[in-house]
Scaffold this motif. Structure first.
Motif, PDB file in Angstrom:
ATOM      1  N   GLY A 176      11.937  14.929   0.886  1.00  0.00           N
ATOM      2  CA  GLY A 176      10.753  14.684   1.410  1.00  0.00           C
ATOM      3  C   GLY A 176      11.264  13.388   2.711  1.00  0.00           C
ATOM      4  O   GLY A 176      11.611  12.319   1.963  1.00  0.00           O
ATOM      5  N   ALA A 177      10.731  13.602   3.745  1.00  0.00           N
ATOM      6  CA  ALA A 177      10.742  12.785   4.792  1.00  0.00           C
ATOM      7  C   ALA A 177       9.636  11.481   4.688  1.00  0.00           C
ATOM      8  O   ALA A 177       8.785  11.635   4.076  1.00  0.00           O
ATOM      9  CB  ALA A 177      10.448  13.427   6.006  1.00  0.00           C
ATOM     10  N   CYS A 178      10.007  10.410   4.995  1.00  0.00           N
ATOM     11  CA  CYS A 178       9.045   9.395   5.111  1.00  0.00           C
ATOM     12  C   CYS A 178       7.952   9.685   6.069  1.00  0.00           C
ATOM     13  O   CYS A 178       8.175   9.883   7.171  1.00  0.00           O
ATOM     14  CB  CYS A 178       9.844   8.089   5.431  1.00  0.00           C
ATOM     15  SG  CYS A 178      10.978   7.371   4.089  1.00  0.00           S
ATOM     16  N   LEU A 179       6.801   9.418   5.844  1.00  0.00           N
ATOM     17  CA  LEU A 179       5.627   9.512   6.761  1.00  0.00           C
ATOM     18  C   LEU A 179       5.491   8.453   7.513  1.00  0.00           C
ATOM     19  O   LEU A 179       5.603   7.239   7.196  1.00  0.00           O
ATOM     20  CB  LEU A 179       4.274  10.071   5.865  1.00  0.00           C
ATOM     21  CG  LEU A 179       4.559  11.106   4.856  1.00  0.00           C
ATOM     22  CD1 LEU A 179       3.067  11.353   4.106  1.00  0.00           C
ATOM     23  CD2 LEU A 179       4.693  12.322   5.539  1.00  0.00           C
ATOM     24  N   LYS A 180       5.018   8.743   8.802  1.00  0.00           N
ATOM     25  CA  LYS A 180       4.589   7.757   9.762  1.00  0.00           C
ATOM     26  C   LYS A 180       3.293   6.958   9.609  1.00  0.00           C
ATOM     27  O   LYS A 180       2.324   7.849   9.013  1.00  0.00           O
ATOM     28  CB  LYS A 180       4.708   8.147  11.275  1.00  0.00           C
ATOM     29  CG  LYS A 180       6.044   8.570  11.561  1.00  0.00           C
ATOM     30  CD  LYS A 180       6.060   9.182  13.006  1.00  0.00           C
ATOM     31  CE  LYS A 180       7.396   9.456  13.454  1.00  0.00           C
ATOM     32  NZ  LYS A 180       7.579   9.946  14.782  1.00  0.00           N
ATOM     33  N   TYR A 233       0.968  -1.460  -0.151  1.00  0.00           N
ATOM     34  CA  TYR A 233       0.078  -0.071  -0.083  1.00  0.00           C
ATOM     35  C   TYR A 233       0.792   1.230  -0.142  1.00  0.00           C
ATOM     36  O   TYR A 233       1.944   1.252   0.809  1.00  0.00           O
ATOM     37  CB  TYR A 233      -0.879   0.053   1.230  1.00  0.00           C
ATOM     38  CG  TYR A 233      -1.648   1.507   1.459  1.00  0.00           C
ATOM     39  CD1 TYR A 233      -2.637   1.654   0.625  1.00  0.00           C
ATOM     40  CD2 TYR A 233      -1.514   2.331   2.506  1.00  0.00           C
ATOM     41  CE1 TYR A 233      -3.419   2.677   0.917  1.00  0.00           C
ATOM     42  CE2 TYR A 233      -2.126   3.170   2.835  1.00  0.00           C
ATOM     43  CZ  TYR A 233      -3.266   3.320   1.971  1.00  0.00           C
ATOM     44  OH  TYR A 233      -4.088   4.731   1.867  1.00  0.00           O
ATOM     45  N   VAL A 234       0.593   2.218  -0.740  1.00  0.00           N
ATOM     46  CA  VAL A 234       1.135   3.559  -0.839  1.00  0.00           C
ATOM     47  C   VAL A 234       0.025   4.527  -0.503  1.00  0.00           C
ATOM     48  O   VAL A 234      -0.850   4.552  -1.340  1.00  0.00           O
ATOM     49  CB  VAL A 234       1.853   3.808  -2.189  1.00  0.00           C
ATOM     50  CG1 VAL A 234       2.321   5.245  -2.192  1.00  0.00           C
ATOM     51  CG2 VAL A 234       3.034   3.106  -2.471  1.00  0.00           C
ATOM     52  N   ASP A 235       0.106   5.429   0.455  1.00  0.00           N
ATOM     53  CA  ASP A 235      -0.728   6.549   0.788  1.00  0.00           C
ATOM     54  C   ASP A 235      -0.268   7.539  -0.218  1.00  0.00           C
ATOM     55  O   ASP A 235       0.217   8.717   0.403  1.00  0.00           O
ATOM     56  CB  ASP A 235      -0.756   6.643   2.179  1.00  0.00           C
ATOM     57  CG  ASP A 235      -2.014   7.799   2.685  1.00  0.00           C
ATOM     58  OD1 ASP A 235      -2.512   8.423   1.940  1.00  0.00           O
ATOM     59  OD2 ASP A 235      -2.192   7.885   3.764  1.00  0.00           O
TER      60      ASP A 235
END
Length: 253
Positions: free
Chosen positions: A249-253, A183-185
């Motif tokens: 861009g940072a990875c999102l939690k 899954y990719v948000d």
């Protein structure tokens, strides 16, 4: 060191086996976008990957109509073991009265509805159901599936940044979980890409209305998908080119 070895091995295997990435989606992904100078983000994904991308997304479609028209089946007939399929819907899946042939049945599981469209009564399933059925049919063929949440509408349309999460974002995640696929948000990563930009810049990414992107916007949304792909650790992330694996861009939690 091991990461570099694994990445090289994946690239080599991909070259030998001839893996392909297929896209299933609506106009926000499709070639030509929503028309009038817009473009779908799927048209820019090939710049980020070492393997070919075939964009089978089609404007105006929902998970339901993509299924009814046999478009998921069409992709299935093309698949080889080891191929990838990215599935992204949501913009056209909401309720309509009278039924427009695209609305899914409300719910997140096996609920069904009976709708009449174009003179015919149809058994309609939920959004996750359609995605899960497609994902299961592809994994049975040995393909790798990624279910992606829908790209966002213009978050700066009101002049104030608004991070909205349509219900189909969570439903896409539900489908990925149930089908046991990646899954990719995309919604969240695209919003994160828009947020630091000036309002004028974000507005320019939506030349006609609040849904369909310009070429510049499509490229940004494609890069946001790649960031989510790399952060999520999908097998497909091993095929991301060096130039785009370092997208800011940072990875999102």
């Amino acid at each position: 060191m091991w990461r570099a070895i694994i990445s090289f091995a994946l690239a080599f295997v991909g070259h030998v086996a001839g893996q392909t990435v297929y896209l299933a989606g609506d106009s926000t992904t499709a070639p030509g976008g929503g028309g009038k100078g817009t473009e779908g983000w799927g048209q820019y994904l090939h710049y980020s990957l070492k393997i070919p991308v075939v964009n089978k997304a089609f404007a105006g479609r929902s998970a339901r109509s993509f299924t009814r028209e046999g478009r998921f089946d069409e992709i299935g007939k093309l698949l080889k073991k080891g191929d990838f399929v990215i599935i992204e819907f949501g913009h056209n899946d909401g309720a309509s009265h009278p039924d427009n042939g695209r609305s899914d049945c409300p719910g997140s599981g096996t609920e069904t509805c009976r709708y009449t469209y174009d003179g015919a009564t149809e058994t309609v399933h939920t959004f996750p159901y359609y995605l899960e059925q497609a994902a299961n049919s592809y994994t049975a063929k040995g393909a790798h599936v990624i279910i992606s949440s829908q790209s966002p509408n213009n978050p700066d349309e009101s002049g104030v940044f608004v991070s909205s999460t349509p219900r189909f974002v969570d439903l896409a995640k539900t489908a990925a979980t149930n089908a046991k696929v990646d899954y990719v948000d995309h919604n969240a990563y695209a919003l994160a890409a828009y947020k630091p930009l000036p309002v004028r810049t974000v507005d320019s990414c939506f030349p006609n209305e609040h849904t369909h992107t310009s070429a510049q916007g499509a490229d940004l949304v494609a890069q946001a998908f790649v960031r989510g792909l790399v952060c999520g650790g999908s097998l497909l992330s091993g095929y991301v080119k060096n130039a785009t694996s370092a997208i800011e861009g940072a990875c999102l939690k």
